[in-house]
Structures are given as structure tokens and as C-alpha cells.
Write an enzyme that holds these catalytic residues in place. Structure first.
Site, PDB file in Angstrom:
ATOM      1  N   HIS A 248     -56.344  37.010 -49.466  1.00 52.72           N
ATOM      2  CA  HIS A 248     -55.036  37.564 -49.161  1.00 52.72           C
ATOM      3  C   HIS A 248     -54.083  37.387 -50.334  1.00 52.72           C
ATOM      4  O   HIS A 248     -52.875  37.403 -50.176  1.00 52.72           O
ATOM      5  CB  HIS A 248     -54.458  36.927 -47.894  1.00 52.72           C
TER       6      HIS A 248
HETATM    7  S1  FES Z   1     -54.986  33.929 -49.373  1.00 56.22           S
HETATM    8 FE1  FES Z   1     -55.766  33.951 -47.351  1.00 56.22          FE
HETATM    9  S2  FES Z   1     -57.444  32.641 -47.564  1.00 56.22           S
HETATM   10 FE2  FES Z   1     -56.619  32.586 -49.545  1.00 56.22          FE
END
Ligand code: FES
Lengths: 138, 687
Positions: free
Chosen positions: A103
Site C-alpha cells: 500500500h
Molecule cells: S503499506 Fe500496507 S502492508 Fe505495507
């Protein structure tokens, strides 16, 4: 349903020899099923990590508090993104530290969260130096 | 289930039982004599479809569990062995895996139907809440089932989802440890998920019984939202509803079979054909399509805890629906505004699903935030407000009156809309597999493509030769045994030829009586030996990048088709992303690195490889392998042959699958027609 005895026993401390890791390189070892990044930081990377204003960080912590003094070039962190547990990639992202592909969290050269949804810095596992070139994790 | 019944069986044995346990009376009053509103449309058949799917999942699941090994080192292989060696194992697995998707598809239609016709309103609140509970249980079951094959997406999906609980303050970490049974997702996690995945469907079945009970106490809602008042408003459940449901199930089966037999991997992720590797996270972690809207909500909130709360409340808010929407009129048919907002809400959900499959960057994040607000606004602002300000159209006095004033029927259009919506909705996952920065692999004409595709035997035999002489130096083929070479639908060798082929190999066996390992000539039952003893050796010998095992490579690689291609693919049955990619990579090597691209030392430039820097040197050159059948010995021909061969190794039963698929379709179409005409006859004087 908590971990059984054998799982706990397998989680005993391990020793890692650091002498083959050249400056600017890093290695990944597994401890308790978790990847541990051990990076041999360059002078530039250390300076970068120390130049930031700690108070401005999402999870304020100084670089000195995240490494063992006298061994400032060694960064030992658990390579598990504090967001939802993916494995960040070393030497990527805007801060020359770690970049999580899941993410988009970005960590700096001290493993501190700088950008993205992760709430906290990469955790530092319990470890100590048994000699100048050997550490014990756990 | 609606009070004592006056049903009396005529058979004395049944009477004897009935007097002690009135089970037949219960059945009779619930499923035979039960009065069902006359004006139900086809959206009401989804209840039956769902019961059917639950039965199907339990049945196939129980058989699969007999062959599955829940262990981190063996699970992936055992699933492959089910597909390859168990009798009709490929069918069972496809039915179960696709079945999960179809189950969710049906449940979404069922829920939206309830939403549109106000089926949650007084006196059906408990019925609705039980439904939400079933839905939650389904989500948990589906998630744990997806973990069992222990591929990359299984593993990382499990990691990401279990980590959601770590957001809970104070106790979060301990809950996660409890879920894992260790310090990370591992073997104990797999074992407990297997156990729970087996248990939960029976809990679902239990809640379904409550759901049906509540339904039969409150009575079915209907498209006009007025309660049946007189005898003529209803028809007996059997044969009217039964036969209509059978027709609905038959149509649904057509869609289901389309996936099972022609596109079993359309809904899955190619990454799940790579065995779980705790050290490497796949570039995009995407849950199964049915979780995507909620995943999008989770990701659109920049704060971890808030994101998790938003995701769970997006589901739990459904429980409060009966009180959020206090409008007196049930059916949106008579609520001009609510109807429009309903369709906007459907679009919002589909778009959220689409965003859930996209990488979380730039415009997608912003769109995700806007849509998340829309999602919650529908429940928290629009519905409560509408019930105050909207003036509904006059509702008919009774069901019979509603039927008399009704216009043309919309059965056909409903079915078409259903299939189209299905394609759109289910397809959004396809977009997730983007291979940024690479050219699209060109599409080829494969002999095995399409509903009647068959392997070209010559190509399989030549491909085997190419594999043996070139690829086998670095790549294993560990799921293929020599005996497979003689099996139907394969390269077409005889049993003796396969045995002779096997005996050319040296196979390590042992220990013998002296406790030593020894080598012996291969037998048909042996598997192709791998060139390296373990992954570390393979990695060390190849400059840090282990050559992947090729058994599943054509299924484990893919590339994003992008919108709107994935929708067309559903209809054209285009499934050959994997083979197209493999053959493109084999031919995509270029000696001259184009300007502006830097390739790290020890890597080679490849036009189609994601990121362009591949560790494998150009493996094939013209004339390298000799062919005895006069086929051209060019790189293009080699790649085509070896890719065909690797498609066969990835799915040895593909021809059987497509053949059976055709038979099933003929049967289902005839069956559906029979059901339709029977239904027409039964309903002839009820309209
Ligand atoms: S940014 Fe969501 S798991 Fe690393």
C-alpha cells in the site's frame, strides 16, 4: 490456540555473522518466521537518518535510539511493514530506505515511517553484539 | 415451520413416524403447502440458488478434504495432485473454487434484491439480520478457503487480513498471535484455517435454517411490498415456486458451468499458482473479487485503525438498515427517488470493487475516498432523509390488483441483465495484474484455445524435446511424471515409449539396506528430476535468481488485460495470457539495450519481462534443437512448441475439461428449456 511449545522453542535466539556484509549492502535472515533486515549503512545514509527533525516524524524516534551505539553503521529491523504485514523492499522509495509494495508505505534509512498508511516505524528486534562482527538476535 | 400442520401421510409407516416426530408435516407446510405470493419475480429464485450452492460447496468440499493435506510444505502440492491424479479431481476443484465466487455473486444479487424491495422492513428485521450474519460467516469461510492452496496470494492474503486485527488497540497483537499460532503466518495458521474452513459451512447451514424459519414466520416479501390478504394473492409453494426455482437454478448453472469448464482461472489470480514464499511479497496483493469493495474502503483511509473500522462498519451497517430506512412503503417500485438512489448505490459498489483491484496511488486513492463517502452516505444520509421527504406513488391494495395492472413481463431482459452484470462485476479483478512498463505480449493462435481447443500432438512432442534439451538444464518440471506422457490428452506416446523415455533418466532412490542413497534408471511412475537439489542451490548457481519450476508456469504468469478487455474475454473465453506471455518472453530478448534503459550487470534485456531486466540469458537460437518431422527449427517455432508443451504440463486434463464441458452444456440447455416450459404450464392459470 497460542503458539505451542515447539514453535516457541524454534523461536530461540540466533547468531548472525556480520563480517561478509560490505558497506552499503544488506542481508535478510529469518528469525521466528520473520525476515530481519541487517543493513551495513554508509556514512551518507547515517547522516541522512540523523539530519531529520525527529519531532516532525509520524512516529518520533531518533536514529540513535534505533541502533546500538558504537555500532552505528548497523541497522537491524524486522522487515515487516507495520501497516498490514507485507515485506518492504530495501533500497527503494524516496528515502533510500524501504518501500512497501502493498500500500505504498515508505521508510527511511533508519527504518522509520515517513510516508504512507503504516502507523509505526519498522520494529527493532531484541539483539545485542556478541563481538564486533557478530550479533545475537532474540 | 408456521405452526402445527394438519398434514397426514397416507403411508402407515410414515404415519407412525409422523405421530412421534412431525417432520413430514413440517416439510409439507414449509415447502409444499406454504403459500407464496403470486407476484414474485425471478429475483426471488436466488434464495433457492443460494441453498443449492451451499449444498454444492459442502459436497465438493468434503470430497476435496479427503485428498487435501493441510501442511505448509505439502498443501500446494496436494492441491496440484488433486487436480492431476484424483479421478475428476480437476472438476471437483473447479466446482469448489468457482463455486465460491458464484455463491458470492448470488448472495450479492439476493442482498440487493432485499435492498430494492425493502425486504428488511417490519416484520422481517430478524430475517434480514440473520442474512447479514450468514454473509459474515461466508466471508470468513471464503477467506480461509482461499488460504488453503497455500499459493502466494493465499499466504499474503492471510498475512494482510490477519494483520487487520493488529489495529485493535492494546489487545491487537495478542489476537494476531492467537490467530497465527506462531510468530508469523505459517503451518499452525494453515492447520487452524483448515479446521475452521471445514466447520463454518455447517454453522452457515444452521443459520440458514433459522433464516428460512424466520422467512416462513414473517412470510415472503414481494415486488409490490403489500402483504398477501386473500387466498387468491398466493399460490402453493409446490409446484409453483419449486418449478420456478428449478428453472432459475438451471439458468444459474449455465453461468456456473461456463466458468467451471471454460474459464476456471478467470476469477482467480495467477500468483496463486506460485507456492507460498514468506520472503517475497507479490507486487499487488489483491483479495478475491468479492471482497474488493471493502478492500477499497480499507485502503482509502490513510489511518490504519480508522481504515479497519471503516471496513467492518461497511458491513455491520447493514444490520441497522431496518431502522435507518423508516419509510412506510416497502418496494422501491413505488418510491421514485429511492429507486434512483438504489441504482447509484449499485454503481458505487461496482466502482469500489474496481478500485480495490487497482494499485493504491494517485487518482485511484482520491476516487476511493469519494466513493467511500458515497457508500456510507447512502445508508446514513440518503435513506433516513428519503423516508422523511419522499412522496411515494400509491401502492396497490392487494397483490391480485397489482398483477392485473402490471405491464409486460421482463424475464428475458432480467436474465440478460444478470449475465451482463455478472460479467462486469466478476471481471474487475482481471485488471489487477498489471505488468507496468512492459510491452503487451502479442496474442497467438493456440490450438488449445477456445471451447473445442485441443493440444497439437506434434507440438507437444517437439516441445518436450525442447524442454529436455534446453530448459531442463536449469528448470524443473516436478509435477509431471513420465507416465503422464502416455496419458490421454497428452503428447500421445505409448506406455512403452514413456517407459523407455523414463529409463534414460537417473533417479535418486533409497536408502537401501546399507542405508545409502543410490541411483537407478527412471520408471514411468517417477517424476521429472529437478536440475538442482534445492532452491538455494538453484539460486546460487544462477546469479541469485532461482529458475522457476515450469510445471505451472503458463498458469502462474499473466498480464493485465485492462478495461474493457477483461469483459470481452469473458465472452470470447480468452484465457491464454499465460502462454502468450511465456512465448513472448522466450522471443523478447534483444541484444541492444534501448536508450534510456539501464540493465544491472548479469541481467539481460527482455522486451516483455516486467522491468525488462531478466536473469535468464537468451535460451533459444535458430537451429539449436533438431526436429525430425520437418518443422522449421526457428526460435519462433521452438517457443510455440515449448509453450504448448508447458500449457499441457500446467493442465494435463484440459481436453477432458473442454469435452465434458460441451456435454454438460447440451444437457443444461435442454434441462433449462424443459423447466421453462413446465413452469409455463404450471403457472398458466395463476397469472
Ligand atoms: S503499506 Fe500496507 S502492508 Fe505495507
Amino acid at each position: 490456540m497460542n503458539p505451542d511449545a515447539s514453535t516457541i522453542a524454534a523461536g530461540a535466539p540466533i547468531e548472525v555473522d556480520l563480517s561478509p556484509v560490505a558497506e552499503g549492502q544488506d542481508i535478510k535472515v529469518f528469525w521466528r518466521g520473520k525476515p530481519i533486515y541487517i543493513s551495513h549503512r554508509t556514512k551518507k545514509q547515517i547522516d541522512e537518518a540523523r539530519a531529520v527533525n525527529v519531532a516532525s516524524l509520524p512516529d518520533p524516534q531518533s536514529d540513535e535510539a534505533r541502533v546500538k551505539s558504537g555500532h552505528d553503521q548497523w541497522l537491524v529491523v524486522i522487515g515487516i511493514c507495520t501497516h498490514l504485514g507485507c515485506i518492504p523492499i530495501a533500497h527503494e522509495g524516496n528515502y533510500d530506505g524501504f518501500f512497501c509494495p502493498c500500500h505504498g508505505s515508505q521508510y527511511d534509512t533508519s527504518g522509520r515511517i515517513r510516508q504512507g498508511p503504516a502507523p509505526a516505524n519498522l520494529a527493532v528486534p531484541p539483539y545485542q553484539f556478541v563481538s564486533d562482527t557478530k550479533i545475537q538476535i532474540g | 415451520m408456521s405452526g402445527p400442520s394438519d398434514y397426514q401421510p397416507s403411508n402407515p409407516a410414515l404415519q407412525w413416524i409422523e405421530r412421534r416426530l412431525p417432520i413430514f408435516g413440517l416439510m409439507h407446510s414449509s415447502f409444499v403447502a406454504y403459500p407464496t405470493p403470486r407476484n414474485l419475480n425471478y429475483w426471488w429464485t436466488f434464495g433457492a440458488i443460494l441453498s443449492f450452492m451451499l449444498g454444492m460447496q459442502i459436497l465438493t468440499g468434503v470430497i476435496l478434504a479427503m485428498h487435501y493435506t493441510p501442511h505448509a510444505d505439502l498443501a500446494f502440492k496436494s492441491v496440484e495432485l488433486i487436480v492431476r491424479d484424483v479421478n475428476y479431481g480437476w472438476l471437483l476443484r473447479n466446482m469448489h473454487a468457482v463455486g465460491a465466487s458464484m455463491f458470492f455473486f448470488a448472495v450479492y444479487v439476493h442482498m440487493l434484491r432485499g435492498l430494492y424491495y425493502g425486504s428488511y422492513k417490519e416484520p422481517r428485521e430478524v430475517l434480514w439480520i440473520l442474512g447479514v450474519i450468514i454473509y459474515l460467516l461466508m466471508m470468513a469461510t471464503g477467506f480461509m478457503g482461499y488460504v488453503l492452496p497455500w499459493g502466494q496470494m493465499s499466504f499474503w492474503g492471510a498475512t494482510v487480513i490477519t494483520n487487520l486485527f493488529s489495529a485493535i488497540p492494546y489487545v491487537g497483537e495478542s489476537i494476531v498471535t492467537l490467530l497465527w499460532g506462531g510468530y508469523s503466518v505459517g503451518n499452525p495458521t494453515l492447520n487452524r484455517f483448515f479446521s475452521l474452513h471445514y466447520l463454518l459451512p455447517f454453522l452457515i447451514a444452521g443459520v440458514v435454517v433459522l433464516h428460512v424459519w424466520a422467512l416462513h414466520v414473517a412470510g415472503q416479501n414481494n415486488p409490490d411490498g403489500v402483504e398477501p390478504k386473500a387466498e387468491k394473492d398466493t399460490v402453493p409453494f409446490t409446484p409453483h415456486a419449486t418449478i420456478k426455482d428449478m428453472f432459475g437454478v438451471a439458468c444459474f448453472l449455465l453461468l456456473y458451468a461456463w466458468f467451471i469448464f471454460y474459464m476456471p482461472n478467470y476469477l482467480g489470480d495467477a500468483d496463486n499458482y506460485i507456492p507460498a514464499n514468506p520472503g517475497v511479497t507479490p507486487p499487488h496483493i489483491v483479495p478475491e473479487w468479492y471482497y474488493l469493495p471493502f478492500y477499497a474502503i480499507l485502503r482509502s483511509i490513510p489511518n490504519k485503525l480508522a481504515g479497519v473500522i471503516a471496513m467492518f462498519s461497511a458491513i455491520l451497517i447493514l444490520c441497522f438498515l431496518p431502522w435507518l430506512d423508516s419509510a412506510k412503503t416497502r418496494s422501491s417500485k413505488y418510491r421514485p427517488l429511492a429507486k434512483q438512489f438504489f441504482w447509484i448505490f449499485v454503481v458505487v459498489c461496482i466502482l469500489l470493487g474496481y478500485l480495490g483491484a487497482q494499485p493504491p496511488e494517485g487518482i485511484y486513492v482520491i476516487a476511493g475516498r469519494v466513493l467511500t463517502v458515497c457508500y456510507f452516505a447512502y445508508f446514513l444520509i440518503v435513506l433516513p432523509l428519503l423516508s422523511r421527504i419522499e412522496t411515494p406513488r400509491p401502492v396497490p391494495n392487494s397483490i391480485s390488483e397489482a398483477i392485473l395492472t402490471r405491464g409486460g413481463k421482463a424475464v428475458a431482459s432480467v436474465m440478460v441483465a444478470l449475465v451482463a452484470a455478472g460479467a462486469l462485476f466478476l471481471g474487475s479483478l482481471q485488471d489487477a495484474r498489471a505488468s507496468e512498463g512492459s510491452d503487451r505480449p502479442p496474442a497467438n493462435n493456440w490450438s488449445f484455445a477456445g471451447p473445442f481447443g485441443k493440444f497439437d500432438r506434434g507440438a507437444l512432442q517437439r516441445g518436450l524435446k525442447v524442454y529436455k534439451e534446453v530448459c531442463a538444464n536449469c528448470h524443473g518440471l516436478s509435477y509431471i511424471a513420465f507416465r503422464n506422457l502416455a496419458e490421454a490428452g497428452g503428447p500421445g506416446y505409448s506406455v512403452a515409449q514413456a517407459a523407455a523415455f523414463a529409463s534414460e533418466y537417473k533417479i535418486k532412490d533409497g536408502p537401501n539396506d546399507a542405508g545409502d542413497m543410490f541411483e537407478r534408471p527412471g520408471r514411468p511412475a517417477d517424476y521429472f528430476p529437478s536440475p538442482f537439489p534445492n532452491e538455494q542451490a538453484a539460486r546460487a548457481a544462477n546469479g541469485g535468481a532461482a529458475p522457476p519450476d515450469l510445471s505451472l508456469i503458463t498458469k502462474a504468469r499473466s498480464y493485465g488485460r485492462g478495461f474493457p478487455w477483461f469483459i470481452f474475454d469473458f465472452f470470447t473465453q480468452y484465457q491464454e495470457q499465460g502462454p502468450d506471455y511465456v512465448s513472448a518472453v522466450l522471443q523478447g530478448f534483444e541484444d541492444k539495450v534501448p536508450e534510456g534503459v539501464t540493465i544491472p550487470e548479469g541481467s539481460y534485456f527482455n522486451k516483455y519481462f516486467p522491468g525488462h531486466a531478466i536473469k535468464m540469458p537468451k535460451p533459444l537460437s535458430d537451429g539449436q534443437v533438431t526436429y525430425d518431422d520437418g518443422s522449421p527449427t526457428t526460435v519462433a517455432q521452438y517457443s510455440k512448441d515449448v509453450t504448448t508443451f508447458l500449457m499441457w504440463t500446467a493442465e494435463p486434463h484440459m481436453e477432458a475439461r473442454k469435452r465434458l464441458g460441451f456435454q454438460v452444456f447440451v444437457f443444461l440447455i435442454i434441462f433449462a428449456f424443459l423447466m421453462y416450459f413446465t413452469k409455463k404450464k404450471v403457472w398458466a392459470d395463476s397469472h
